[in-house]
Design a protein around this motif. Structure first.
Motif: not given
Length: 235
Positions: A61-77, A79-86
């Motif tokens: 939990g914690g006050e930064d839970a939402a921003s931490s989860v947002a960063a985790l969501v960005w990780a696979p996104l 990867a997908g963007v990088a493959v498209l750029v490649n």
């Protein structure tokens, strides 16, 4: 632009033969393990690592839970963007797989007919690792180690030049880092809205977990200790 590295005196080719030569010296059972690890296992390990980090974030939990989860969501996104750029990069460079231009390689995976530069596997794992590092440095360091090992495996398997791997690691890093501010600006409001949702809030923090509960825990205390004695000590 076909073939960045042709036969002859070339450090890229020399390193390819040195690393791939280890596959020739290894027993067949070990090469089969490296084949599955390099083709599927490390990608799966990265996905599980991201999920493990998400599970820890929501439990803590914690006050930064939402921003931490947002960063985790960005990780696979990322990867997908990088493959498209490649995709256009591969089409522009048109570098054949190393086993087409160089004889005597121990190729552990057959059927690779697409272009070699840049390595998709290296790109995906590094983008995931860097995105994970943005969310959690401890998990991110583990992810970076996995990404580097993935790059080694691709050369060991005889399906990529070392510079293919370096290019993939660089591309994954660039996409994950350069687009991270924009991604966080877009994703954090979404995860904060999910956090406030009575039905989907569990995706951001575990049910019953509050910010005040986390703040009362002493360093090194058990994560489940929330009794009055711990609260008194923390005060």
């Amino acid at each position: 632009m076909a073939g960045l590295a042709e036969s002859g005196s070339n450090p890229d080719v020399d390193l390819l033969y040195d690393i791939n030569g280890l596959a020739k010296q290894a027993p067949p059972w070990f090469d089969r393990i490296m084949e599955y690890v390099g083709e599927y296992g490390l990608l799966l390990a990265m996905v599980l690592l991201v999920l493990w980090c998400w599970w820890g974030v929501r439990r803590r939990g914690g006050e930064d839970a939402a921003s931490s989860v947002a960063a985790l969501v960005w990780a696979p996104l990322a990867a997908g963007v990088a493959v498209l750029v490649n995709a256009p990069i591969r089409g522009f460079v048109e570098r054949p797989r190393p086993f087409y231009d160089h004889e005597g390689l121990e190729v552990l995976v057959s059927g690779k007919t697409d272009y070699s530069f840049v390595s998709d596997h290296a790109t995906i794992t590094m983008a995931l690792a860097v995105g994970l590092f943005v969310a959690n440095r401890k998990f991110g360091l583990v992810g970076l180690g996995i990404a580097l090992f993935e790059g080694f495996c691709r050369v060991y398997m005889g399906v990529h030049y070392p510079t293919d791997v370096v290019g993939g690691l660089a591309l994954g890093t660039a996409v994950a880092l350069l687009l991270s501010p924009l991604a966080m600006a877009l994703l954090t409001p979404v995860t904060r809205a999910i956090e406030r949702s009575p039905r989907a809030g569990w995706l951001i923090r575990a049910r019953g977990r509050t910010d005040g509960q986390q703040d009362t825990l002493l360093p090194g205390a058990r994560s489940g200790a929330t009794g009055p004695e711990e609260r008194d000590l923390a005060a």
